[in-house]
Design an enzyme around this catalytic site. Sequence first.
Site: not given
Lengths: 368, 391
Positions: B128-131, B163, B246, B375
């Site tokens: 997964q390529g998000y951040s 990951s 998720e 947060e």
Amino acid sequence: MLLTEEQRLLRDSARAAIAAKAPIALWRKLRAENDEAGYSRDFWRACAEAGWAGVLIPEAYGGLDFGLVGAGLIAREMARTLAASPFLSTAVLVASAVKVGGSDAQKAFWLPRIAAGEAVISLGVDEEPRHDPARIGATAAETPQGWRLNGAKICVLDGAAADAFLVAAKTDGETALYLVEAKARGLSRTPRRLVDDRRVATLRLDNVEARREAKLAGGAALIEQILDAGRGVLAASLCGVAEEAFARTLAYLKQRKQFDRTIGSFQALQHRVAIMHVNIENAWSATLKALQTLDSGAADAPLQIAMAKAKAGEVGRTATAECLQLHGGIGMTDEFDIGLFLKKARVEAELLGDPAYHADRVAAMLGY
Amino acid sequence: MAIDRRELREWLEANCPAEMRQPIRGDEDICWGGRHFVFQSPAQKLWLERMAARGFTVPTWPKDYGGAGLTPEDAAVLGDEMRRIHARPPLTSFGISMLGPALLKFGNEEQKRRHLTRIARGEIRWCQGYSEPGAGSDLASLRTRAEDRGDHFLVNGQKIWTSYADKADWIFCLARTDPTAKKHDGISFLLIDMASKGVSTKPIVLISGKSPFCETFFDNVEVPKENLVGKLNRGWDIAKYLLTHERGAISGGGLNVFDNEALDKAARAAAKAAGGRLPDPVLRADIARAAIDSYAAAATVQRYMQEATAGGELGARSAVLKYDGAELNKRRYELLMSLAGAEGLTFDGNFGPESELAQRWLRSKGNSIEGGTSEIMLDIVAKRILELPSE
């Protein structure tokens, strides 16, 4: 962990009836009148008519036999309007004791009267300021006619109004419960008022003569069993206190303006409120699970109840204090209701064991 | 028609190899699948093939896409029967847990047929390529760009916290396709073959040592247009759906953050060694309070899951669970470290068994950062559940 259809109906009808018949205004009126009993007899009669006084009593004795989840749901709704009644003392603690440990004659005499709202009976266990049912100094000496009781009890709920008392006393190291009438010779009571205006009494027993059948079967195990029922219902009541204080605070945060902004838009406050929400959700989950476990008779019920009472006590205390803070100055005024929830939470967290007491028991039961 | 439990039980009994009924000891026992996956044993391979042939690696997916078309109730029966014989999951992957649900909801027919069947058979491993380095909690500010070059997108940029990127065959990722639009409105959801020219990865070492995390770099990577999922510039809808999914998975047993067993056990062992009771009363009280809070939170997981099954979705409530699970797990590792005392501080250079507790303690610090920080979770609770105003 879902409520049954019947339990949902009970909760919804209780919420509507209590809001109509015992709003906070009624509590304020009783306080202003310095009512000796500390609760409205009319309201308690209405509770009996709705079946709540007999919520734990078998149908054969005129009760609803709805179980502890049902009792918890009623207590939680009563807490939302601070509705005062002898529900915990009589309908939960003493009804449980007589149901399990009473003779057939005691059951036949007392249970229908409790269910009908005609008899108020109070439990006297504690003798010291901090709850500890293992420390009983009161004695029951065997006599040819029955028992002679001596000792003192403190913080006896609804003790000023009670028609009879169920007191814990020891004979040769063995603890048991004894049912004595309020008018018995040698029994004296001193009414006391708690910080949340709940009425209790201090009892003195000076050579009180009780008949042989006054002793309930079951001994110390019965005491623990009924205390657990009371703790579970108190936990539910604490959830109601916290939930109501929280709902009022949330509404206030959405309406109050300072610095030209609705204060509920400040992230510093939002996160505190969000954490409170999580904690209150967990307190109710733990309480519901514990009450269901107790109803099912599973062996780990005492552990679940200890956890629930500890959790609900801690959340009740901290959440109501936080709610007061979020109201600012107005929260400190007697005219405003939020402080009343803080007082009730303090009392109910303490009754039948505070979070520290139950955390200690949890550690012991978990084996450390 | 409901599933035939007896047939299922007999089939599992006959087809699940004995080695696949042993507890999973660590990452090496997990079957991730993929082009380069090396099966740990012939039994692991056989178990995957047999389960995949019946669609049981993804039991609720439609049969056309490699699933068994089971209802959630029937899939629960399968789960029960697998647990009964302690069968390991035949296949674990982000394709199953994350991309699959997104493709089922947003993908076109061709994408479903092509990608879902390969996920189901364990042929392709996804990451997964998000951040991005500049887009953490504010994920929508991501800057990896996908420029329209007619028949393909040209992708340039960098992802972080991917990951197993170094082991994955394909990546599903978010890229900016309209730099002029408002930040949420210019993002698209792309599928990229990791074997494409210009894709490279670099592993990340954490404070706890080796980790599955990588940085992933895209340097003029050509991505065919057919690899766009959903509408152009509407990728944020898919991202939001997946993030909620998720968090739900984290509470549904994906991570054991609500299980207090390890702390209970360690406390009991220490008490036993000290003659029956923990000798430090303050530590004992802290541990008991953590146990109470853990059990209460676990009761909420149970209640929310049952309520969601009975009537709709978990929705924003997943933020309550994510927050609580992460905070509790961190607290638990602090207490495990305290119980272990000086023994918990040992740390050999190679992150071997000597380091295990300290490593887990350090790793737990990431729980309240990954998958949405605590947060951010509190923001979600405040705005979406409690409906507090933004201004």
